[in-house]
Write a protein that holds these residues in place. Sequence first.
Motif, PDB file in Angstrom:
ATOM      1  N   GLY A  42      28.323   8.820  63.339  1.00  0.00           N
ATOM      2  CA  GLY A  42      27.651   7.840  64.178  1.00  0.00           C
ATOM      3  C   GLY A  42      28.726   7.260  65.088  1.00  0.00           C
ATOM      4  N   ASP A  54      33.764   8.983  51.654  1.00  0.00           N
ATOM      5  CA  ASP A  54      34.787   8.365  52.508  1.00  0.00           C
ATOM      6  C   ASP A  54      35.652   7.489  51.605  1.00  0.00           C
ATOM      7  N   VAL A  91      31.663   5.568  63.097  1.00  0.00           N
ATOM      8  CA  VAL A  91      31.307   4.812  61.889  1.00  0.00           C
ATOM      9  C   VAL A  91      31.756   5.615  60.670  1.00  0.00           C
ATOM     10  N   GLU A  93      23.815   8.806  66.754  1.00  0.00           N
ATOM     11  CA  GLU A  93      24.167   9.657  65.619  1.00  0.00           C
ATOM     12  C   GLU A  93      24.609  11.042  66.096  1.00  0.00           C
ATOM     13  N   LYS A  94      25.804  11.411  65.686  1.00  0.00           N
ATOM     14  CA  LYS A  94      26.369  12.741  65.916  1.00  0.00           C
ATOM     15  C   LYS A  94      26.234  13.267  67.352  1.00  0.00           C
TER      16      LYS A  94
HETATM   17  C1  G1P Z   1      26.895   9.745  57.695  1.00  0.00           C
HETATM   18  C2  G1P Z   1      26.278   8.903  58.808  1.00  0.00           C
HETATM   19  C3  G1P Z   1      27.201   8.844  60.026  1.00  0.00           C
HETATM   20  C4  G1P Z   1      28.567   8.347  59.589  1.00  0.00           C
HETATM   21  C5  G1P Z   1      29.125   9.216  58.458  1.00  0.00           C
HETATM   22  C6  G1P Z   1      30.421   8.644  57.917  1.00  0.00           C
HETATM   23  O1  G1P Z   1      26.931  11.083  58.128  1.00  0.00           O
HETATM   24  O2  G1P Z   1      25.015   9.445  59.161  1.00  0.00           O
HETATM   25  O3  G1P Z   1      26.656   7.996  61.001  1.00  0.00           O
HETATM   26  O4  G1P Z   1      29.447   8.349  60.696  1.00  0.00           O
HETATM   27  O5  G1P Z   1      28.199   9.298  57.374  1.00  0.00           O
HETATM   28  O6  G1P Z   1      31.007   9.490  56.985  1.00  0.00           O
HETATM   29  P1  G1P Z   1      27.179  12.325  57.111  1.00  0.00           P
HETATM   30  O7  G1P Z   1      28.661  12.441  56.939  1.00  0.00           O
HETATM   31  O8  G1P Z   1      26.480  11.984  55.848  1.00  0.00           O
HETATM   32  O9  G1P Z   1      26.600  13.529  57.806  1.00  0.00           O
END
Ligand code: G1P
Length: 305
Positions: free
Chosen positions: A172, A133, A204, A191-192
């Motif tokens: 999230g 990010d 998030v 989450e998701k």
């Molecule tokens: C992770 C977190 C998620 C968040 C996201 C942000 O997910 O588990 O809660 O919103 O990063 O980029 P991932 O992208 O690793 O699946």
Amino acid sequence: MRIRKAVFPVAGMGTRFLPATKASAKEMLPVVDKPLIQYAVQEAINAGAQELIFITGRSKNSIMDHFDKAYELEAELEARGKQKLLETVQDIVPSGVTCIFIRQSEALGLGHAVLCAWPAVGDEDFYVILADDLIDGRLQPALSQMHRVYQQYGTSVLAVQRVPKEETGSYGVVDAQPIGPGLNEIKRIVEKPKPEEAPSNLAVVGRYILTPRIFKLLERTQRGAGGEIQLTDAISAMLNEQTVLAYEFEGTRYDCGSKLGYLRANVEYGLKHPDLADEFKAYLTSLTAGWHHGAEHVGTIVKKG
Ligand code: G1P
């Protein structure tokens, strides 16, 4: 109140960028001339971090090398009188900043990665940054904006952003009550969630300020979404004990975990790069001038995944 430690979970496999990430780390993908992880590290240092804790996995040695001193390279640049490049290389880790590498031997998820940082973080509040990010803060880096909020409230702060409802399944997502401009108190976090189950479209993104209480809660967290130990689930448990804030930062986020987001970051950072901006802009202008009206259209919404 200062935060001295920053955790960078960098053990993920980066399958979305295969074959580029077959033998090298996705966090080392460059945006113009700097790897993603270096942007993340600079943001942490700007926000006061002095101890950088990397949670690494297989094929991640290049990250360790990148933040190590490169004697031969420095000697060579010095001998050739390339002073500016030498400084660029030496400034990657300023003096007074230490790097710690912890190997996450099993890929059990983001929550597990953060738990691996416990011995290095100890009993202090700390940052977590997800390097894919990439955030271009408008007036101040996103983490520094969050640190300002932290100084006022002394509690956990998560970076959030509104996303299109159909994309909640990639994040999230919080149910939050506004308490000030851009600032919300989290009531629930999932989450998701599927769009029809999501409590809102406030998602998030990869910046967290957390209290060390999270470690005890992570220890007890069972596997959740995707069979992984989720940081979101431990934060959800924390809501029963402590206030957790959601802060809508000012700036633009590039989801560099997706190809389109990554390309967009390269174009926009290229257009701002002091050595490249003019020529690159002229090139893009000539390129787009050749496109037919009403033909190819570049969308503005970048989907995750
Ligand atoms: C992770 C977190 C998620 C968040 C996201 C942000 O997910 O588990 O809660 O919103 O990063 O980029 P991932 O992208 O690793 O699946």
